[in-house]
Design an enzyme around this catalytic site. Sequence first.
Site, short mmCIF file in Angstrom:
data_model
loop_
_atom_site.label_atom_id
_atom_site.label_comp_id
_atom_site.label_asym_id
_atom_site.label_seq_id
_atom_site.Cartn_x
_atom_site.Cartn_y
_atom_site.Cartn_z
N ARG A 6 0.85 -1.20 0.00
CA ARG A 6 0.00 0.00 0.00
C ARG A 6 0.88 1.25 0.00
O ARG A 6 0.60 2.21 -0.71
CB ARG A 6 -0.92 0.00 1.23
CG ARG A 6 -2.11 -0.93 1.10
CD ARG A 6 -3.08 -0.77 2.26
NE ARG A 6 -2.57 -1.36 3.49
CZ ARG A 6 -2.88 -2.58 3.91
NH1 ARG A 6 -3.71 -3.33 3.21
NH2 ARG A 6 -2.41 -3.05 5.05
N PHE A 13 -10.83 -5.14 -6.32
CA PHE A 13 -10.85 -5.93 -5.09
C PHE A 13 -10.33 -5.06 -3.93
O PHE A 13 -9.39 -5.42 -3.23
CB PHE A 13 -9.99 -7.21 -5.23
CG PHE A 13 -10.28 -8.00 -6.47
CD1 PHE A 13 -11.31 -8.92 -6.48
CD2 PHE A 13 -9.54 -7.82 -7.63
CE1 PHE A 13 -11.59 -9.66 -7.63
CE2 PHE A 13 -9.80 -8.55 -8.78
CZ PHE A 13 -10.83 -9.48 -8.79
N ASP A 72 -15.31 -3.43 -5.55
CA ASP A 72 -15.39 -4.61 -4.68
C ASP A 72 -16.82 -5.11 -4.72
O ASP A 72 -17.76 -4.34 -4.90
CB ASP A 72 -14.98 -4.28 -3.23
CG ASP A 72 -14.55 -5.53 -2.46
OD1 ASP A 72 -13.33 -5.75 -2.31
OD2 ASP A 72 -15.43 -6.31 -2.04
N SER A 73 -16.98 -6.42 -4.55
CA SER A 73 -18.32 -6.99 -4.59
C SER A 73 -19.02 -6.94 -3.24
O SER A 73 -20.18 -7.31 -3.13
CB SER A 73 -18.26 -8.44 -5.09
OG SER A 73 -17.37 -9.18 -4.28
N ALA A 125 -15.58 -7.61 -10.13
CA ALA A 125 -14.42 -6.97 -10.76
C ALA A 125 -14.17 -7.51 -12.18
O ALA A 125 -13.76 -6.75 -13.06
CB ALA A 125 -13.18 -7.17 -9.90
N ASP A 155 -5.80 -6.99 -6.39
CA ASP A 155 -5.49 -7.78 -5.19
C ASP A 155 -6.67 -8.69 -4.88
O ASP A 155 -7.40 -8.47 -3.90
CB ASP A 155 -5.18 -6.84 -4.02
CG ASP A 155 -4.75 -7.60 -2.77
OD1 ASP A 155 -4.29 -8.76 -2.91
OD2 ASP A 155 -4.88 -7.05 -1.67
N CYS A 204 -2.75 -14.30 -3.63
CA CYS A 204 -2.53 -14.78 -2.26
C CYS A 204 -2.83 -16.28 -2.17
O CYS A 204 -3.06 -16.81 -1.09
CB CYS A 204 -3.35 -13.99 -1.25
SG CYS A 204 -5.10 -14.07 -1.52
N1 SAH Z 1 -6.39 -4.97 -1.21
C1 SAH Z 1 -7.23 -5.07 -0.05
C2 SAH Z 1 -7.58 -6.51 0.27
C3 SAH Z 1 -8.33 -7.24 -0.82
S1 SAH Z 1 -9.13 -8.69 -0.26
C4 SAH Z 1 -6.56 -4.34 1.12
O1 SAH Z 1 -5.41 -3.89 1.00
O2 SAH Z 1 -7.20 -4.20 2.16
C5 SAH Z 1 -10.08 -9.22 -1.62
C6 SAH Z 1 -11.38 -8.47 -1.81
O3 SAH Z 1 -11.97 -8.97 -3.01
C7 SAH Z 1 -12.45 -8.65 -0.75
O4 SAH Z 1 -12.80 -7.38 -0.25
C8 SAH Z 1 -13.66 -9.28 -1.47
O5 SAH Z 1 -14.89 -8.73 -1.03
C9 SAH Z 1 -13.39 -8.90 -2.88
N2 SAH Z 1 -13.96 -9.75 -3.94
C10 SAH Z 1 -14.02 -11.11 -3.98
N3 SAH Z 1 -14.50 -11.52 -5.17
C11 SAH Z 1 -14.76 -10.40 -5.90
C12 SAH Z 1 -15.25 -10.17 -7.22
N4 SAH Z 1 -15.56 -11.18 -8.03
N5 SAH Z 1 -15.36 -8.90 -7.64
C13 SAH Z 1 -15.03 -7.86 -6.82
N6 SAH Z 1 -14.56 -8.04 -5.58
C14 SAH Z 1 -14.42 -9.28 -5.12
#
Ligand code: SAH
Length: 413
Positions: free
Chosen positions: A212, A236, A258-259, A297, A317, A357
Site C-alpha cells: 500500500r 478488489f 469490490d463486490s 471486478a 489484489d 494470495c
Molecule cells: N487490497 C485489499 C484486500 C483485498 S481482499 C486491502 O489492501 O485491504 C479481496 C477483496 O476482493 C475482498 O474485499 C472481497 O470482497 C473482494 N472480492 C471477492 N470476489 C470479488 C469479485 N468477483 N469482484 C469484486 N470483488 C471481489
Amino acid sequence: MCAMPTVRLKPGKERSLARRHPWIYASAIDRVSGSPGNGALVQVRGEDGRFWAWAAYSPGSTIRARCWSFEPSERIDADWLAARVTTAVARRRQLHEVTSAVRLVFGEADGLPGLIVDRYGEYLVTQFQSAGIDAHREVVLDALCRACACENVFDRSDPALREREALAALGGVLRGAPPPKHVGIREYDVRYWVDVRHGHKTGFYIDQRDNRRLAGEIVQRLCARHGRAPRVLNCFCYTGGFSIAAARAGAATVTSVDSSADALELAHANAQLNALASDGDSSSPSAVHLDWLCADAFEQLRILRAEERRYDLIVLDPPKFATNQHQVPRAARAYKDINLSALRLLEPGGMLLTFSCSAAVGADLFQKIVAGAAVDAQADCYLRARLAAAADHPTLLAHPEGEYLKGLWLERA
Ligand code: SAH
C-alpha cells in the site's frame, strides 16, 4: 509413570523432518503409542527409534502432528511456550513506530503452528487453529498480554479450521474489553477503521502494508514524471486500503471496485477519516475524486474497457482463487482474465501492481500467467519488482507453504 506418547514414522518419512519441515501427515505415521489426546505433546521417532521432534498431536487432522521443536533436550512446557510468544512479539517491536496494526504471531514462522495474533491498537485479535496451540490457550494468552502490555483479546478463529482439528467453536472476547464496532489504526500517515468483529481474516489485510505504501510512492513518482496527478484503478479494494493510500499521495481520481457492500461502506468511512472526498464531494479540502463501485471486478473491468477508460496505476489484489492444487488451473484462468483486462486499461508508462494470495500458485507460475496476459494484451511490460507480504509475515525457509502472498510491480512500456 506413563511413558511419553510416541509417534513412530514409516521408513523414509523422516526426510521432511530432517529438513525441519514442521508437519507430519497421517500417511507418514506407522503407529502411535501411549494414547495421546487432542493437542497432546508427543515425541516423534523414526523407524529405527531415532528422535526427530517434539510435536503436538492432532488425531482429527490430516496434518496429524505439528512440530514444536527438533531439539531432544528441550522441555515443551508453559515457560517454553511463553518464551516463544515473547520472542515473536519482540521481533516486531520496531514496526510499532510506523503502524498500530501488526501481525505479532504468524503460526509456523514463529514456531507456534496454528496460532495467529494481530494487534490493532489496544486490541489483540487471535486465531487458535490447531489442537496443539489450543491446548495451551491460557498460557499463550497470559504471555501475550504480558509481552504486549495489552489486556484486550478478541478471538476470530476460523470455525471450519477448528472443526478440522476436532476443536469446539471459539470466538469473541477472551480477555478484557470487547472491541468497539470499528477500531482505528494508523499505517504510516494513513488511518483506517478496522472491523475486527466481522471483517475479513482478523479485520484487515495487514500483509499488504508495504505494498500500500508502494502504491502511494508510485503515485508521487507518476505525478513528478507526467506533471499531472495520475488516475488510479483499485480492483478488489476491500475497505479501501490501496485506494486511500493512493488518494493521500496525490492521485487525481481513484476508482475502486469490490463486490462486498459492507467492505465499501467501511471504505467510505476510511475516506472520510483521511479527509478525502467521496464521489465528487466538492466541500472536501482534497481535490481527489473517489468512485466506489459495488460490482464484480471481472465484469467491471470489461465495462471500463467498453467505456474506453484509461489508468496510470492499477492494483489487482483478488481473494485466494485456489485453495488447493486441484483448483490451480481454474485459478490460473481467473488470474489471466483480470490481468489481461487490466493491462488493456493501462496507459503506456503506467504501472500495474498485481497480486496472488493463493499459496498453491507459486511465484514462478504467477509470473508466467501474468506474462501470458501481457502478450495477449499486446502490452510490453518491465518487471520493476517482485512483491511479498510485509516483514511481520515472514517465510520460514523450511516451511515454504507459509509464503502465500506474491505480487509483481509491472511498468507498461
Ligand atoms: N487490497 C485489499 C484486500 C483485498 S481482499 C486491502 O489492501 O485491504 C479481496 C477483496 O476482493 C475482498 O474485499 C472481497 O470482497 C473482494 N472480492 C471477492 N470476489 C470479488 C469479485 N468477483 N469482484 C469484486 N470483488 C471481489
